[in-house]
Design a protein around this motif. Structure first.
Motif, short mmCIF file in Angstrom:
data_model
loop_
_atom_site.label_atom_id
_atom_site.label_comp_id
_atom_site.label_asym_id
_atom_site.label_seq_id
_atom_site.Cartn_x
_atom_site.Cartn_y
_atom_site.Cartn_z
N THR A 1 -18.07 -40.00 -17.10
CA THR A 1 -18.34 -39.23 -18.30
C THR A 1 -17.85 -37.82 -18.07
O THR A 1 -18.11 -37.23 -17.03
CB THR A 1 -19.85 -39.23 -18.62
OG1 THR A 1 -20.26 -40.59 -18.82
CG2 THR A 1 -20.16 -38.43 -19.87
N TYR A 2 -17.13 -37.28 -19.05
CA TYR A 2 -16.50 -35.96 -18.91
C TYR A 2 -17.04 -35.01 -19.96
O TYR A 2 -17.02 -35.30 -21.15
CB TYR A 2 -14.97 -36.10 -19.02
CG TYR A 2 -14.43 -37.00 -17.95
CD1 TYR A 2 -14.11 -36.50 -16.70
CD2 TYR A 2 -14.31 -38.36 -18.16
CE1 TYR A 2 -13.66 -37.33 -15.69
CE2 TYR A 2 -13.86 -39.20 -17.16
CZ TYR A 2 -13.54 -38.68 -15.93
OH TYR A 2 -13.10 -39.50 -14.93
N TYR A 3 -17.51 -33.85 -19.50
CA TYR A 3 -18.06 -32.82 -20.38
C TYR A 3 -17.13 -31.62 -20.50
O TYR A 3 -17.47 -30.64 -21.15
CB TYR A 3 -19.43 -32.35 -19.86
CG TYR A 3 -20.48 -33.42 -20.01
CD1 TYR A 3 -21.22 -33.51 -21.18
CD2 TYR A 3 -20.73 -34.33 -19.01
CE1 TYR A 3 -22.19 -34.50 -21.34
CE2 TYR A 3 -21.69 -35.32 -19.15
CZ TYR A 3 -22.41 -35.39 -20.32
OH TYR A 3 -23.37 -36.37 -20.48
N GLY A 4 -15.96 -31.69 -19.88
CA GLY A 4 -15.00 -30.61 -19.94
C GLY A 4 -15.19 -29.62 -18.81
O GLY A 4 -16.13 -29.69 -18.04
N THR A 5 -14.24 -28.71 -18.75
CA THR A 5 -14.27 -27.65 -17.75
C THR A 5 -13.98 -26.34 -18.46
O THR A 5 -13.79 -26.31 -19.69
CB THR A 5 -13.19 -27.87 -16.66
OG1 THR A 5 -11.90 -27.71 -17.27
CG2 THR A 5 -13.31 -29.23 -16.02
N GLN A 6 -13.90 -25.28 -17.72
CA GLN A 6 -13.57 -23.98 -18.31
C GLN A 6 -12.17 -24.03 -18.95
O GLN A 6 -11.91 -23.33 -19.92
CB GLN A 6 -13.61 -22.91 -17.22
CG GLN A 6 -13.33 -21.52 -17.72
CD GLN A 6 -13.44 -20.48 -16.62
OE1 GLN A 6 -13.82 -20.79 -15.50
NE2 GLN A 6 -13.11 -19.25 -16.94
N TRP A 7 -11.29 -24.89 -18.44
CA TRP A 7 -9.91 -24.93 -18.90
C TRP A 7 -9.58 -26.15 -19.77
O TRP A 7 -8.59 -26.14 -20.47
CB TRP A 7 -8.95 -24.91 -17.70
CG TRP A 7 -9.17 -23.70 -16.87
CD1 TRP A 7 -8.66 -22.46 -17.07
CD2 TRP A 7 -9.99 -23.60 -15.71
NE1 TRP A 7 -9.11 -21.59 -16.11
CE2 TRP A 7 -9.93 -22.26 -15.26
CE3 TRP A 7 -10.79 -24.50 -15.01
CZ2 TRP A 7 -10.62 -21.82 -14.14
CZ3 TRP A 7 -11.48 -24.05 -13.90
CH2 TRP A 7 -11.38 -22.73 -13.47
N LEU A 8 -10.38 -27.19 -19.71
CA LEU A 8 -10.08 -28.43 -20.43
C LEU A 8 -11.26 -28.86 -21.31
O LEU A 8 -12.41 -28.77 -20.89
CB LEU A 8 -9.79 -29.57 -19.45
CG LEU A 8 -8.57 -29.42 -18.57
CD1 LEU A 8 -8.55 -30.53 -17.52
CD2 LEU A 8 -7.30 -29.47 -19.39
N THR A 9 -10.96 -29.37 -22.50
CA THR A 9 -12.00 -29.95 -23.34
C THR A 9 -12.41 -31.29 -22.72
O THR A 9 -11.67 -31.85 -21.90
CB THR A 9 -11.49 -30.20 -24.77
OG1 THR A 9 -10.48 -31.20 -24.72
CG2 THR A 9 -10.96 -28.92 -25.41
N PRO A 10 -13.55 -31.85 -23.12
CA PRO A 10 -13.94 -33.15 -22.59
C PRO A 10 -12.88 -34.23 -22.87
O PRO A 10 -12.58 -35.06 -22.01
CB PRO A 10 -15.24 -33.47 -23.33
CG PRO A 10 -15.80 -32.14 -23.69
CD PRO A 10 -14.61 -31.27 -23.97
N HIS A 11 -12.28 -34.18 -24.06
CA HIS A 11 -11.26 -35.17 -24.42
C HIS A 11 -10.03 -35.03 -23.52
O HIS A 11 -9.51 -36.01 -23.00
CB HIS A 11 -10.86 -35.03 -25.89
CG HIS A 11 -9.88 -36.06 -26.32
ND1 HIS A 11 -8.58 -35.76 -26.59
CD2 HIS A 11 -10.01 -37.40 -26.51
CE1 HIS A 11 -7.94 -36.87 -26.93
NE2 HIS A 11 -8.79 -37.87 -26.89
N GLN A 12 -9.55 -33.80 -23.32
CA GLN A 12 -8.39 -33.59 -22.46
C GLN A 12 -8.67 -34.02 -21.03
O GLN A 12 -7.81 -34.63 -20.38
CB GLN A 12 -7.99 -32.11 -22.47
CG GLN A 12 -7.41 -31.64 -23.78
CD GLN A 12 -7.30 -30.12 -23.84
OE1 GLN A 12 -8.15 -29.39 -23.30
NE2 GLN A 12 -6.26 -29.64 -24.50
#
Length: 97
Positions: free
Chosen positions: A42-53
């Motif tokens: 499961t991905y919630y995103g990072t400072q540089w990337l959205t969760p989808h990216q």
């Protein structure tokens, strides 16, 4: 988005074949093969990337590593779908078991 929709449609078709009792031949006998979706992360995103990216990057990397193509192979592939309260993306693996 089109890639995600196409994969969802392929997943739907694969489910229909699996439900219909898709059989594969093996060593002179018929063996039932079932397509299964397994949650990989499961991905919630990072400072540089959205969760989808973030999820799409992982999807492409795993498909390429496992199947030699970012699109997966032979009705088996990794794909992303909305997850936790529509704020995260889940990475799923569609594969035969």
């Amino acid at each position: 988005m089109i890639k995600l929709r196409a994969k969802a449609y392929v997943g739907f078709l694969a489910t229909a074949f699996a439900t219909a009792g898709f059989l594969t031949a093996g060593a002179g006998t018929a063996t039932a093969a079932t397509l299964q979706n397994t949650l990989q992360g499961t991905y919630y995103g990072t400072q540089w990337l959205t969760p989808h990216q973030q999820c799409i990057n992982e999807e492409n990397a795993r498909n390429k590593q496992t199947y030699g193509s970012e699109d997966g192979g032979d009705n088996q592939y990794f794909y992303c779908a909305l997850g936790d309260r529509n704020i995260a993306y889940n990475l799923w693996w569609r594969h035969y078991v």
